[in-house]
Write a protein that holds these residues in place. Structure first.
Motif, PDB file in Angstrom:
ATOM      1  N   ALA A 155       0.834  -1.208   0.000  1.00  0.00           N
ATOM      2  CA  ALA A 155       0.000   0.000   0.000  1.00  0.00           C
ATOM      3  C   ALA A 155       0.864   1.251   0.000  1.00  0.00           C
ATOM      4  O   ALA A 155       1.943   1.294   0.581  1.00  0.00           O
ATOM      5  CB  ALA A 155      -0.920   0.005   1.229  1.00  0.00           C
ATOM      6  N   TRP A 156       0.368   2.304  -0.653  1.00  0.00           N
ATOM      7  CA  TRP A 156       1.015   3.599  -0.691  1.00  0.00           C
ATOM      8  C   TRP A 156       0.372   4.486   0.366  1.00  0.00           C
ATOM      9  O   TRP A 156      -0.821   4.413   0.615  1.00  0.00           O
ATOM     10  CB  TRP A 156       0.801   4.216  -2.076  1.00  0.00           C
ATOM     11  N   PHE A 157       1.159   5.337   0.985  1.00  0.00           N
ATOM     12  CA  PHE A 157       0.639   6.323   1.920  1.00  0.00           C
ATOM     13  C   PHE A 157       1.563   7.513   1.913  1.00  0.00           C
ATOM     14  O   PHE A 157       2.737   7.413   1.539  1.00  0.00           O
ATOM     15  CB  PHE A 157       0.483   5.743   3.328  1.00  0.00           C
ATOM     16  N   ARG A 158       1.050   8.677   2.329  1.00  0.00           N
ATOM     17  CA  ARG A 158       1.874   9.881   2.410  1.00  0.00           C
ATOM     18  C   ARG A 158       2.812   9.754   3.609  1.00  0.00           C
ATOM     19  O   ARG A 158       2.412   9.296   4.675  1.00  0.00           O
ATOM     20  CB  ARG A 158       1.000  11.107   2.563  1.00  0.00           C
ATOM     21  N   GLN A 159       4.048  10.181   3.415  1.00  0.00           N
ATOM     22  CA  GLN A 159       5.024  10.150   4.510  1.00  0.00           C
ATOM     23  C   GLN A 159       4.735  11.280   5.492  1.00  0.00           C
ATOM     24  O   GLN A 159       4.273  12.366   5.108  1.00  0.00           O
ATOM     25  CB  GLN A 159       6.448  10.306   3.955  1.00  0.00           C
ATOM     26  N   ALA A 160       4.994  11.035   6.758  1.00  0.00           N
ATOM     27  CA  ALA A 160       4.834  12.058   7.788  1.00  0.00           C
ATOM     28  C   ALA A 160       5.854  13.165   7.549  1.00  0.00           C
ATOM     29  O   ALA A 160       6.975  12.886   7.116  1.00  0.00           O
ATOM     30  CB  ALA A 160       5.025  11.454   9.177  1.00  0.00           C
ATOM     31  N   PRO A 161       5.476  14.429   7.819  1.00  0.00           N
ATOM     32  CA  PRO A 161       6.425  15.536   7.609  1.00  0.00           C
ATOM     33  C   PRO A 161       7.608  15.459   8.545  1.00  0.00           C
ATOM     34  O   PRO A 161       7.614  14.885   9.557  1.00  0.00           O
ATOM     35  CB  PRO A 161       5.598  16.783   7.867  1.00  0.00           C
TER      36      PRO A 161
END
Length: 161
Positions: A155-161
């Motif tokens: 799965a793809w997800f946005r990385q934490a800042p």
């Protein structure tokens, strides 16, 4: 569009102006020709992937299969979880304010000979579209289709800042 009874109960307690955080499932369904199944939503008139809200305690993969069958009459098999995203807050036509944790699943038809049709009041029409001939869709729909079509094994997800 029918509001699930558990959401109606929450709304009765908190009202329409309180943001509800809800788990949503999205199905990027591909056929053997590689076309993607879309529906034109009755609430907005826009083309989109098939989607819905999970029932309390419902397994996400089972929920996405249920949503596709309720909306189109076809059975799908989940191939993988393709992405985990968060929608922007949305004010629905009935005034409810919500935001969704979006689980995007890559799916395929669960058997031959199935014909997609409008099967409930959530869709105005349904159709199969080649990736290079999609109707006008929101950028987030294009993103979901691309993520589910990428062939990534995880799965793809946005990385934490």
């Amino acid at each position: 569009m029918m509001t699930p009874s558990f959401v109606s109960a929450l709304r009765a307690a908190v009202g329409s102006d309180h943001l509800l955080w809800l788990p949503g499932v999205n199905a990027v369904v591909r056929d053997e020709a590689g076309r993607v199944l879309l529906h034109r939503r009755s609430d907005t008139g826009q083309w989109s992937v098939l989607s819905g809200i999970l029932e309390p305690g419902e397994d996400p993969a089972a929920g996405v299969v249920r949503e596709v069958q309720e909306e189109t009459g076809i059975r799908v098999a989940v191939e993988r979880l393709a992405a985990v995203t968060v929608s922007p807050p949305v004010r629905h036509p009935n005034g409810d304010l919500a935001q969704y944790l979006e689980l995007v699943f890559a799916c395929r038809l669960a058997g031959p000979g199935q014909v997609a049709r409008v099967a409930d009041d959530e869709s105005l029409e349904v159709g199969w579209f080649a990736l290079n001939a999609l109707p006008p869709v929101r950028e987030s729909v294009l993103e979901r289709i691309a993520l589910a079509s990428s062939g990534r094994p995880q799965a793809w997800f946005r990385q934490a800042p």
